[in-house]
Design a protein around this motif. Structure first.
Motif, short mmCIF file in Angstrom:
data_model
loop_
_atom_site.label_atom_id
_atom_site.label_comp_id
_atom_site.label_asym_id
_atom_site.label_seq_id
_atom_site.Cartn_x
_atom_site.Cartn_y
_atom_site.Cartn_z
N SER A 273 22.54 44.27 46.74
CA SER A 273 21.21 44.79 47.05
C SER A 273 20.57 43.92 48.12
N ARG B 159 20.59 59.34 45.40
CA ARG B 159 21.93 58.81 45.65
C ARG B 159 22.37 59.23 47.06
N ARG C 249 32.90 44.92 52.86
CA ARG C 249 31.62 44.96 52.16
C ARG C 249 30.56 44.22 52.96
N TRP D 277 28.88 46.27 55.79
CA TRP D 277 27.98 47.30 55.28
C TRP D 277 26.74 46.68 54.63
N GLU D 278 26.96 45.58 53.95
CA GLU D 278 25.83 44.89 53.31
C GLU D 278 24.79 44.49 54.34
N LEU E 34 22.99 47.68 55.68
CA LEU E 34 22.05 48.29 54.74
C LEU E 34 20.80 47.44 54.57
N ILE F 11 17.67 49.86 55.03
CA ILE F 11 17.22 50.59 53.84
C ILE F 11 15.69 50.73 53.80
N TRP G 276 16.83 49.25 45.28
CA TRP G 276 18.09 49.90 45.66
C TRP G 276 19.27 49.00 45.33
N ALA H 204 23.81 49.12 46.09
CA ALA H 204 24.87 49.82 46.82
C ALA H 204 26.22 49.22 46.47
N VAL I 259 30.02 53.79 51.70
CA VAL I 259 29.14 53.09 50.75
C VAL I 259 28.38 54.11 49.91
N HIS I 260 28.18 53.76 48.65
CA HIS I 260 27.30 54.51 47.75
C HIS I 260 25.97 53.74 47.68
N ILE I 261 24.86 54.45 47.72
CA ILE I 261 23.54 53.83 47.58
C ILE I 261 22.78 54.57 46.49
#
Length: 424
Positions: A96, A119, A137, A140-141, A144, A148, A164, A166, A177-179
């Motif tokens: 997060s 989602r 990861r 993407w981290e 995001l 976000i 949030w 992810a 990625v899933h959020i």
């Protein structure tokens, strides 16, 4: 034609059933296991957690009971087989805005949340993810965390009221990625995003994901423009050919970024671990870990493991292509089949030594005291071996292209000389 970037968004009103699904969805994205096959179906991916909910929550009276009894690493619970973070293929755990998060505490919070939960899935094609640097990861981290709050603002949710989490899934072909996003204090009553909101949110993510490529393209355009201006009197086709050749030469020198490694299934992982353990027992207890300095017995064992790795179905095709490229390069100088075959064997020996070094380091790591994360170790050996192989294959592809271009250039000049001699 599928889009290089996909954004899927769904919302869940705070019914009892939806809150249970949200809890199971967190468990699914944070601890997902199994081998991925085929193209990514984003809508199925979003709903998969709901199926997961039915399977796991059916063993409890209610989802609160499930959360209270849930332990990530204790065998004997229905979720005891689950390994969190990097310990399962395809999943890299929840994160997060402030680092790693507690899966259990987040599930508790969502189970009691009386507002809407959203989602998202953000997905790239593998070739675009590799080119843009979004195969881990960490990448993407970072993206995001930078976007976000801006994306939520397009929904009228201020950062101060935003929660949030992810998870990154390293799916072959479509890393994504899933959020899961929700408000600390529920204020928004409309779950569905308007078309304008969807476009604005998509633009926020796109601007961040493609930021480096835009900068690179701008720099490249400037360089090409300057080159054209400085050589305006030269033939433009010749100039463009030089630019193309320069790009290929850079790939030949540095190699390209390898794609995502194939998934390591549980059976192969266990076999690899046993082989590394056997090797670790015969390795010297001290000294530099280098293939060249190892006793012959250790070298042979490392080569045996390497040969086994390179014969795995997911590696074999790349190995054969690499050997064929060695033959292609040599064929520009000779057509002798024995020399061509020798070149292929030499190429294999080169990659064999590179991967053997990786295998040795993996076996040496097994001797460290309190090494509990053996899954991460085997994953590291598998992925590193794949990257070493692919990097050399891609470099050989570029070298072969250069050699072919030079051959074509020689033939073209020979034809021009013959034509000029006839005219004389």
């Amino acid at each position: 034609m599928s889009s290089p970037f996909v954004m899927i968004a769904k919302f869940y009103l705070p019914t009892l059933e939806n809150r249970a699904k949200n809890v199971a969805h967190l468990l699914y994205i944070g601890t997902r296991s199994g081998v991925d096959k085929g193209e990514l179906n984003e809508l199925e991916e979003l709903d998969e957690g709901n199926k997961y909910a039915e399977k796991i929550l059916s063993e409890y009276d209610n989802f609160d009971d499930f959360i209270d009894n849930f332990e990530i690493d204790i065998a004997g619970t229905p979720a005891g087989h689950v390994k969190y973070m990097d310990e399962r293929p395809g999943s890299h755990g929840l994160f997060s805005s402030d680092g790693n998060v507690s899966l259990k505490e987040t599930m508790k919070e969502l189970s009691n949340h009386l507002g809407i939960a959203w989602r998202f899935i953000l997905s790239l094609k593998e070739e675009d993810a590799v080119k843009l640097g979004y195969t881990t990861r960490e990448s993407w981290e970072k993206a995001l965390r930078a976007t976000i709050s801006d994306a939520a603002a397009k929904m009228g949710i201020p950062e101060s009221n935003l929660k949030w989490v992810a998870a990154f899934h390293q799916k072959k072909g479509h890393p994504h990625v899933h959020i899961v996003m929700w408000e600390k204090t529920p204020q928004r009553h409309q779950g569905k995003l308007s078309e304008g909101e969807r476009k604005d949110i998509r633009k926020v993510f796109l601007n961040e994901i493609y930021a480096k490529e835009r900068l690179a393209l701008t720099a490249e355009k400037s360089a090409v423009r300057d080159l054209i201006r400085d050589t305006a009197k030269r033939d433009i086709s010749e100039l463009l050919n030089e630019v193309k050749k320069a790009r290929i030469e850079i790939k030949a020198l540095n190699g390209e970024k390898p794609g995502l490694p194939p998934t390591l299934d549980q059976t192969t992982r266990e076999e690899l671990f046993e082989k590394l353990k056997e090797l670790s027992k015969i390795m010297p207890s001290h000294g530099r870990i280098a293939y060249a300095y190892m006793p012959s017995e250790v070298k042979e064992k490392a080569k045996e493991i390497t040969d086994w790795l390179l014969k795995q179905p997911s590696f074999h095709e790349s190995v054969e292509r690499y050997k064929d490229l060695a033959k292609e390069l040599t064929s520009h100088y000779t057509s002798n089949p024995e020399i061509l075959e020798s070149a292929a064997e030499k190429a294999y020996e080169d990659i064999q030594k590179r991967v053997s070094q990786i295998v040795l380091k993996g076996a040496a790591a097994l001797r460290e005291e309190n090494l509990m994360d053996t899954t991460r170790l085997t994953n590291t050996v598998w992925r590193s071996a794949w990257r070493a192989l692919e990097r050399e294959r891609l470099r050989a592809e570029a070298q072969s292209n250069i050699a072919a271009q030079k051959e074509m250039e020689k033939k073209r000049k020979a034809i021009e000389r013959r034509s000029e001699s006839r005219e004389v």
